[in-house]
Scaffold this motif. Structure first.
Motif, PDB file in Angstrom:
ATOM      1  N   VAL A  89       0.813  -1.225   0.000  1.00  0.00           N
ATOM      2  CA  VAL A  89       0.000   0.000   0.000  1.00  0.00           C
ATOM      3  C   VAL A  89       0.840   1.264   0.000  1.00  0.00           C
ATOM      4  O   VAL A  89       0.283   2.366  -0.109  1.00  0.00           O
ATOM      5  N   GLY A  90       2.155   1.152   0.123  1.00  0.00           N
ATOM      6  CA  GLY A  90       3.010   2.331   0.091  1.00  0.00           C
ATOM      7  C   GLY A  90       2.688   3.296   1.215  1.00  0.00           C
ATOM      8  O   GLY A  90       2.381   2.894   2.337  1.00  0.00           O
ATOM      9  N   ARG A  91       2.719   4.585   0.875  1.00  0.00           N
ATOM     10  CA  ARG A  91       2.398   5.623   1.864  1.00  0.00           C
ATOM     11  C   ARG A  91       1.006   6.181   1.623  1.00  0.00           C
ATOM     12  O   ARG A  91       0.756   7.381   1.775  1.00  0.00           O
ATOM     13  N   GLY A  92       0.082   5.305   1.260  1.00  0.00           N
ATOM     14  CA  GLY A  92      -1.303   5.718   1.091  1.00  0.00           C
ATOM     15  C   GLY A  92      -1.981   5.925   2.431  1.00  0.00           C
ATOM     16  O   GLY A  92      -1.329   6.036   3.473  1.00  0.00           O
ATOM     17  N   LEU A  93      -3.311   5.954   2.429  1.00  0.00           N
ATOM     18  CA  LEU A  93      -4.063   6.289   3.637  1.00  0.00           C
ATOM     19  C   LEU A  93      -3.793   5.335   4.786  1.00  0.00           C
ATOM     20  O   LEU A  93      -3.849   5.735   5.949  1.00  0.00           O
ATOM     21  N   PHE A  94      -3.508   4.081   4.511  1.00  0.00           N
ATOM     22  CA  PHE A  94      -3.298   3.117   5.585  1.00  0.00           C
ATOM     23  C   PHE A  94      -2.119   3.494   6.475  1.00  0.00           C
ATOM     24  O   PHE A  94      -2.171   3.319   7.692  1.00  0.00           O
ATOM     25  N   GLY A 158     -11.521  -3.029 -10.671  1.00  0.00           N
ATOM     26  CA  GLY A 158     -11.078  -2.582 -11.982  1.00  0.00           C
ATOM     27  C   GLY A 158     -12.081  -1.684 -12.663  1.00  0.00           C
ATOM     28  O   GLY A 158     -11.726  -0.622 -13.200  1.00  0.00           O
ATOM     29  N   ARG A 159     -13.336  -2.056 -12.616  1.00  0.00           N
ATOM     30  CA  ARG A 159     -14.345  -1.249 -13.308  1.00  0.00           C
ATOM     31  C   ARG A 159     -14.686   0.017 -12.539  1.00  0.00           C
ATOM     32  O   ARG A 159     -14.895   1.080 -13.136  1.00  0.00           O
ATOM     33  N   ALA A 160     -14.801  -0.092 -11.208  1.00  0.00           N
ATOM     34  CA  ALA A 160     -15.153   1.086 -10.419  1.00  0.00           C
ATOM     35  C   ALA A 160     -14.031   2.113 -10.408  1.00  0.00           C
ATOM     36  O   ALA A 160     -14.283   3.322 -10.391  1.00  0.00           O
ATOM     37  N   MET A 161     -12.784   1.650 -10.417  1.00  0.00           N
ATOM     38  CA  MET A 161     -11.661   2.576 -10.338  1.00  0.00           C
ATOM     39  C   MET A 161     -11.178   3.017 -11.705  1.00  0.00           C
ATOM     40  O   MET A 161     -10.721   4.153 -11.866  1.00  0.00           O
ATOM     41  N   ASP A 257      -0.128   4.725  -4.957  1.00  0.00           N
ATOM     42  CA  ASP A 257      -0.295   4.185  -3.614  1.00  0.00           C
ATOM     43  C   ASP A 257      -1.764   4.163  -3.202  1.00  0.00           C
ATOM     44  O   ASP A 257      -2.224   3.215  -2.540  1.00  0.00           O
ATOM     45  N   GLN A 258      -2.530   5.196  -3.580  1.00  0.00           N
ATOM     46  CA  GLN A 258      -3.945   5.204  -3.225  1.00  0.00           C
ATOM     47  C   GLN A 258      -4.696   4.112  -3.980  1.00  0.00           C
ATOM     48  O   GLN A 258      -5.563   3.431  -3.422  1.00  0.00           O
ATOM     49  N   VAL A 259      -4.372   3.939  -5.255  1.00  0.00           N
ATOM     50  CA  VAL A 259      -5.003   2.877  -6.039  1.00  0.00           C
ATOM     51  C   VAL A 259      -4.667   1.509  -5.442  1.00  0.00           C
ATOM     52  O   VAL A 259      -5.540   0.652  -5.267  1.00  0.00           O
ATOM     53  N   ALA A 260      -3.389   1.297  -5.120  1.00  0.00           N
ATOM     54  CA  ALA A 260      -2.962   0.022  -4.548  1.00  0.00           C
ATOM     55  C   ALA A 260      -3.645  -0.237  -3.214  1.00  0.00           C
ATOM     56  O   ALA A 260      -4.025  -1.381  -2.909  1.00  0.00           O
ATOM     57  N   THR A 261      -3.822   0.805  -2.412  1.00  0.00           N
ATOM     58  CA  THR A 261      -4.487   0.660  -1.123  1.00  0.00           C
ATOM     59  C   THR A 261      -5.913   0.159  -1.301  1.00  0.00           C
ATOM     60  O   THR A 261      -6.361  -0.770  -0.618  1.00  0.00           O
TER      61      THR A 261
END
Length: 278
Positions: A89-94, A158-161, A257-261
């Motif tokens: 998740v990198g440095r995303g919201l988590f 995939g479809r929603a994002m 990072d946000q997408v991965a999260t």
């Protein structure tokens, strides 16, 4: 209306007593819920010593608010949490903290606004209809529901994002998420004890995973951005790609990072629910 008695699937708790530290760590590697005692779900505040440190389990709303909102500056993620989550998740919201968290929360807020629900519901309904048709066609045979739920989670994401069918990317994504979950996301005693700056035995493999994982996310974002655009937002990527206050584009690494999260959270939640029910 006929009453239907639904089966109950109780969580695989450790039992009434708190487990010794080594058994707790061993259970964590197999099933996180199974490592916690019944008391962890019933008492408002539960304290225990774990590998020389105090571990608090909070169920009291006021205590949770104190830690997460009112006094958040006094608390940090544990080294083990960062070690296990950062590669995916990198440095995303988590994992963001302080002002960085507030900025990210503000940038993704439009994605969770009530007005976006019709936009997302259209994508989710389309995927659900396809799954229902597939299950109906396979009604006479055996169906691996865990596998179908994993596929469903990735296709919805995939479809929603991205407004993309995930046929091209889903096999690679599922393989990476499964490999990470089964091999690299299981905490060891050293993962818990070592400080964040000192590499644990699996950290090199986790860093290697992150490089390949970011490559996959970049490929998906590039495929989405290559599609024709319109003025109206079509998916979550449209909503997350720019700062809602300044209108400036969100940096590519932050966006990745946000997408991965969101992908990892949706996939992991689906997997956990169905594993507990299996």
């Amino acid at each position: 209306m006929t009453d239907i008695s639904l089966p109950r699937f109780p969580p695989p708790l450790a039992g009434a007593d708190i487990l010794p530290p080594r058994e707790f760590a061993a259970r964590m590697r197999q099933n996180v819920l199974a490592a916690f005692s019944e008391r962890a779900f019933e008492e408002e505040v539960l304290s225990r010593r774990l590998f020389g440190r105090e571990q608090l389990t909070l169920n009291r709303p006021a205590a949770i608010r104190h830690v997460l909102i009112d006094n958040a500056e006094n608390y940090r993620r544990t080294a083990a949490t960062v070690r296990l989550l950062y590669p995916i998740v990198g440095r995303g919201l988590f994992l963001a903290e302080g002002e960085d968290w507030r900025e990210q929360r503000r940038s993704v807020a439009p994605s969770f606004a009530p007005r976006t629900l019709p936009l997302l519901a259209r994508h989710v309904a389309g995927v659900a209809d396809e799954l229902a048709a597939d299950l109906a066609a396979a009604a006479d045979g055996e169906v691996d529901l865990l596998d179908r739920m994993h596929r469903l989670a990735i296709e919805v994401a995939g479809r929603a994002m991205f407004s993309l069918d995930m046929d091209v990317f889903a096999p690679r994504m599922r393989a990476m998420l499964h490999d990470y979950g089964e091999r690299l996301a299981q905490p060891s005693v050293l993962d818990i004890l070592l400080p964040a700056w000192l590499p644990a035995p699996h950290d090199v493999a986790r860093w290697r995973f992150r490089r390949h994982w970011l490559g996959l996310i970049s490929d998906i974002i590039a495929a989405r951005q290559a599609k024709a655009t319109s003025d109206a937002p079509r998916d979550l990527l449209d909503l997350m790609a720019s700062d809602p206050e300044t209108g400036r584009p969100v940096p590519r690494r932050r966006l990745s990072d946000q997408v991965a999260t969101m992908i990892a959270a949706g996939h992991a939640t689906t997997a956990v629910r169905w594993r507990c029910m299996a």
